[in-house]
Design a protein around this motif. Structure first.
Motif, PDB file in Angstrom:
ATOM      1  N   LEU A 184      51.216  48.146  41.565  1.00 17.14           N
ATOM      2  CA  LEU A 184      51.414  47.261  42.658  1.00 17.14           C
ATOM      3  C   LEU A 184      50.848  47.484  44.077  1.00 17.14           C
ATOM      4  O   LEU A 184      50.242  46.842  44.788  1.00 17.14           O
ATOM      5  CB  LEU A 184      52.955  46.895  42.872  1.00 17.14           C
ATOM      6  N   ARG A 185      50.995  48.834  44.161  1.00 12.55           N
ATOM      7  CA  ARG A 185      50.391  49.428  45.537  1.00 12.55           C
ATOM      8  C   ARG A 185      48.900  49.446  45.571  1.00 12.55           C
ATOM      9  O   ARG A 185      48.062  49.088  46.691  1.00 12.55           O
ATOM     10  CB  ARG A 185      50.866  50.786  45.832  1.00 12.55           C
ATOM     11  N   ILE A 186      48.227  49.722  44.560  1.00 13.56           N
ATOM     12  CA  ILE A 186      46.908  49.835  44.413  1.00 13.56           C
ATOM     13  C   ILE A 186      46.263  48.232  44.644  1.00 13.56           C
ATOM     14  O   ILE A 186      45.173  48.204  45.363  1.00 13.56           O
ATOM     15  CB  ILE A 186      46.381  50.348  42.895  1.00 13.56           C
ATOM     16  N   LEU A 187      47.081  47.372  43.913  1.00 15.64           N
ATOM     17  CA  LEU A 187      46.481  45.991  43.744  1.00 15.64           C
ATOM     18  C   LEU A 187      46.555  45.492  45.315  1.00 15.64           C
ATOM     19  O   LEU A 187      45.704  44.755  45.900  1.00 15.64           O
ATOM     20  CB  LEU A 187      47.104  45.081  42.960  1.00 15.64           C
ATOM     21  N   ARG A 188      47.714  45.867  45.886  1.00 12.45           N
ATOM     22  CA  ARG A 188      47.813  45.327  47.360  1.00 12.45           C
ATOM     23  C   ARG A 188      46.705  45.944  48.258  1.00 12.45           C
ATOM     24  O   ARG A 188      46.113  45.218  49.269  1.00 12.45           O
ATOM     25  CB  ARG A 188      49.243  45.718  47.869  1.00 12.45           C
ATOM     26  N   SER A 189      46.426  47.175  48.163  1.00  9.89           N
ATOM     27  CA  SER A 189      45.413  47.737  49.175  1.00  9.89           C
ATOM     28  C   SER A 189      44.100  47.313  48.757  1.00  9.89           C
ATOM     29  O   SER A 189      43.162  47.266  49.647  1.00  9.89           O
ATOM     30  CB  SER A 189      45.556  49.486  48.770  1.00  9.89           C
ATOM     31  N   ASP A 190      43.763  46.548  47.338  1.00  8.32           N
ATOM     32  CA  ASP A 190      42.446  46.162  47.080  1.00  8.32           C
ATOM     33  C   ASP A 190      42.173  44.575  47.403  1.00  8.32           C
ATOM     34  O   ASP A 190      41.509  44.008  47.438  1.00  8.32           O
ATOM     35  CB  ASP A 190      42.132  46.380  45.462  1.00  8.32           C
ATOM     36  N   GLY A 191      43.632  44.254  47.722  1.00  4.36           N
ATOM     37  CA  GLY A 191      43.541  42.702  48.071  1.00  4.36           C
ATOM     38  C   GLY A 191      43.647  41.644  46.839  1.00  4.36           C
ATOM     39  O   GLY A 191      42.978  40.669  46.787  1.00  4.36           O
ATOM     40  N   SER A 192      44.091  42.268  45.593  1.00  8.14           N
ATOM     41  CA  SER A 192      44.043  41.680  44.150  1.00  8.14           C
ATOM     42  C   SER A 192      45.385  41.100  44.152  1.00  8.14           C
ATOM     43  O   SER A 192      46.427  41.298  44.827  1.00  8.14           O
ATOM     44  CB  SER A 192      43.664  42.518  43.295  1.00  8.14           C
ATOM     45  N   PRO A 193      45.325  40.137  43.091  1.00  9.54           N
ATOM     46  CA  PRO A 193      46.543  39.190  42.916  1.00  9.54           C
ATOM     47  C   PRO A 193      47.600  40.492  42.473  1.00  9.54           C
ATOM     48  O   PRO A 193      47.377  41.483  41.321  1.00  9.54           O
ATOM     49  CB  PRO A 193      46.289  38.369  41.880  1.00  9.54           C
TER      50      PRO A 193
END
Length: 222
Positions: free
Chosen positions: A57-66
């Protein structure tokens, strides 16, 4: 140099909470018929899925992904852990576990494997395009653009060739002009033609500009 070890209240609290949750999950799995090492594997599976979902969840948030998939599996793992903690609080008879709970415990490994696989292989969105970067054109459109740019650039007009300056006027002394006239008459009598500047210069021993001025004067008179 030795470093002093100071207990961290937050870390101690996390260890205690994790141990209690681990024990509750073990008790539920054992009550549902999963004995031996299998009962100990269930809390490990639930906690690992919870940690993996939070990390993803943290990785996707930092990448701007869903982040919907990561949130879903985080909620599933949290519900399994929280449900086990609540069930062991006396609300459930561990000596007579209902069939639906046995089904949930038995199906958890497949559900956890599916969630872990989807979390690992969830693609991340590509990096956003730089608005300041120049657009990339294919080979078909590149020649047209080049021609358009070439046509739009004004072509400077060719510079006019410099006009050679006229030689300055040479002052001819009257005595020299009279002598040159005699030489020209002698040359005309002998050859039948007018004397040219080169011959006049050789006969008189004067510079080229002076010979040209003399020849001009003689021609004008003629």
């Amino acid at each position: 140099m030795t470093r002093s070890i100071r207990p961290d209240a937050v870390l101690v609290q996390a260890v205690i909470a994790g141990a209690l949750s681990f024990a509750h999950l073990h008790d539920i799995a054992a009550a549902a018929g999963q004995d031996g090492w299998k009962a100990w594997a269930y809390p490990v599976s639930v906690d690992l899925l919870l940690v993996a979902a939070w990390r993803r969840l943290r990785i996707l948030r930092s990448d701007g992904s869903p982040t919907r998939a990561a949130w879903t599996w985080f909620a599933v793992a949290l519900a399994a852990s929280l449900g086990a903690n609540v069930a062991t609080a006396g609300l459930l008879d561990l000596n007579n576990v209902p069939a639906w709970l046995r089904i949930l415990v038995a199906g958890w490994p497949a559900l956890a494997f599916l969630g872990g696989t989807l979390l690992v292989h969830t693609p991340t969105s590509s990096a956003p395009a730089d608005p300041t970067a120049a657009p990339v054109m294919d080979s078909d459109s590149a020649p047209d653009v080049a021609v358009t740019r070439e046509a739009s650039v004004p072509v400077p007009a060719p510079e006019a060739a410099p006009v050679p300056a006229l030689p300055p006027a040479v002052s001819v002394p009257p005595a020299l002009l009279a002598h040159a006239r005699k030489v020209a008459e002698t040359h005309h009598t002998a050859t039948g033609t007018s004397i040219d500047p080169d011959t006049l210069r050789a006969r008189l021993g004067v510079p080229g500009p002076m010979a040209d001025a003399l020849a001009l004067q003689l021609t004008g008179k003629d």
